[in-house]
Design a protein around this motif. Structure first.
Motif, short mmCIF file in Angstrom:
data_model
loop_
_atom_site.label_atom_id
_atom_site.label_comp_id
_atom_site.label_asym_id
_atom_site.label_seq_id
_atom_site.Cartn_x
_atom_site.Cartn_y
_atom_site.Cartn_z
N UNK A 1 0.83 -1.20 0.00
CA UNK A 1 0.00 0.00 0.00
C UNK A 1 0.87 1.26 0.00
N UNK A 2 2.00 1.22 0.74
CA UNK A 2 2.91 2.36 0.76
C UNK A 2 3.49 2.62 -0.62
N UNK A 3 3.64 1.57 -1.42
CA UNK A 3 4.22 1.71 -2.76
C UNK A 3 3.31 2.49 -3.70
N UNK A 4 2.04 2.65 -3.35
CA UNK A 4 1.11 3.38 -4.21
C UNK A 4 1.40 4.87 -4.21
N UNK A 5 2.10 5.33 -3.17
CA UNK A 5 2.51 6.73 -3.12
C UNK A 5 3.87 6.84 -3.81
#
Length: 312
Positions: A186-190
């Protein structure tokens, strides 16, 4: 004389004195470094602390004597440094999965831990060898580059453990089973959290102690600005020069030999390992590690980062 040869000389010394306490001064003279520094070197290339290695060799030697000589158990216990029958029997059973009596009577076979012997990597072939139980184990360094790196942040789950401990494998299992990996994805989506490094999961070892204990973190490498979610741990990969190597072989080979191969290649290329700020970061890239395993390959490639000092 390189570190590998000196380790072998110390192993010879230990083997000749398994019934005695280790003389720190004698080890320092053989190794040509402080006893504390040698403990670190040994842990890196052997995968276990010297204390654990000696304990396993003593229990192996004790089992051989029990099986061959059928000597009184307490006599052998005292010979190998145990004050009581119960203490020796407890340690013996934990190591061999059998009691001393079961070994004496031939009911169970002891689990022998044979003397390790290391062959120095060849600068021409970039290979490291370890002979264990009569078998030659080998991995190969296929590439090494020296580059500016960081700062980055590894975010994930950390444990305090020891080199090559089963705790590490168990933590990897939990990391994928408890939803940790999904939270990091989920952090990789930023996009601000992303780096230009290859996609993959990382395992970082740091806070090395003399007794072989370490801090081990499983996670993903993000930008230095990425915020750490509640309940997660992090480790800063500082800006500096690193050696980035690729180690290929069977999994059990690359884990135990990656450090020695990379350190030797660092030296051969005129660089110096930054021991003061040392960490080792193993990256399991999709391209070189994960995808071959998905296709059923047994030979995989591990990306390996360690900090080095720039050439003078």
């Amino acid at each position: 004389m390189d570190n590998t040869k000196r380790v072998n000389m110390v192993l010879d010394y230990i083997e000749q004195r398994l019934c005695d306490e280790v003389d720190e001064e004698a080890v320092s003279k053989i190794a040509c470094c402080s006893f504390q520094q040698f403990l670190r070197v040994f842990s890196y290339i052997a995968g276990i602390s010297m204390q654990d290695y000696i304990r396993r060799r003593k229990l192996t030697a004790a089992a051989m004597e029990l099986r061959q000589n059928r000597e009184n158990i307490i006599n052998i216990a005292v010979r190998y440094g145990y004050d009581t029958h119960s203490g020796f029997s407890r340690a013996f059973k934990m190591h061999h999965n059998a009691t001393p009596t079961e070994v004496i009577e031939g009911i169970k076979e002891p689990q022998l831990f044979e003397r390790l012997f290391f062959l120095s990597p060849s600068s021409g072939e970039n290979k490291a060898y370890r002979i264990e139980k009569g078998n030659l184990k080998t991995a190969k360094l296929i590439n090494i580059e020296f580059k500016s790196f960081g700062p980055y942040k590894v975010i994930g789950r950390a444990i305090d453990t020891k080199l090559m401990s089963n705790d590490i494998a168990m933590t990897w299992g939990k990391f994928f089973a408890d939803g940790s990996i999904q939270s990091l994805i989920e952090l990789c989506k930023n996009k601000e959290n992303l780096t230009d490094l290859p996609d993959g999961v990382a395992g970082v070892m740091y806070d090395f102690k003399e007794d072989g204990s370490i801090r081990y973190l499983i996670g993903i490498i993000f930008s230095a600005a990425a915020e750490v979610p509640d309940g997660f741990d992090s480790f800063e990969l500082p800006a500096g020069i690193i050696a980035e190597s690729q180690i290929t072989g069977e999994e059990y080979e690359i884990y135990s030999q990656g450090h020695e191969l990379t350190v030797s290649a660092v030296k051969n290329n005129g660089y110096t390992v930054d021991w003061k700020n040392f960490y080792q970061c193993e990256v399991y890239t999709d391209e070189r590690f994960s995808n071959p395993k998905k296709d059923g390959e047994t030979i995989v490639t591990l990306d390996y980062y360690i900090p080095v000092l720039d050439k003078a």
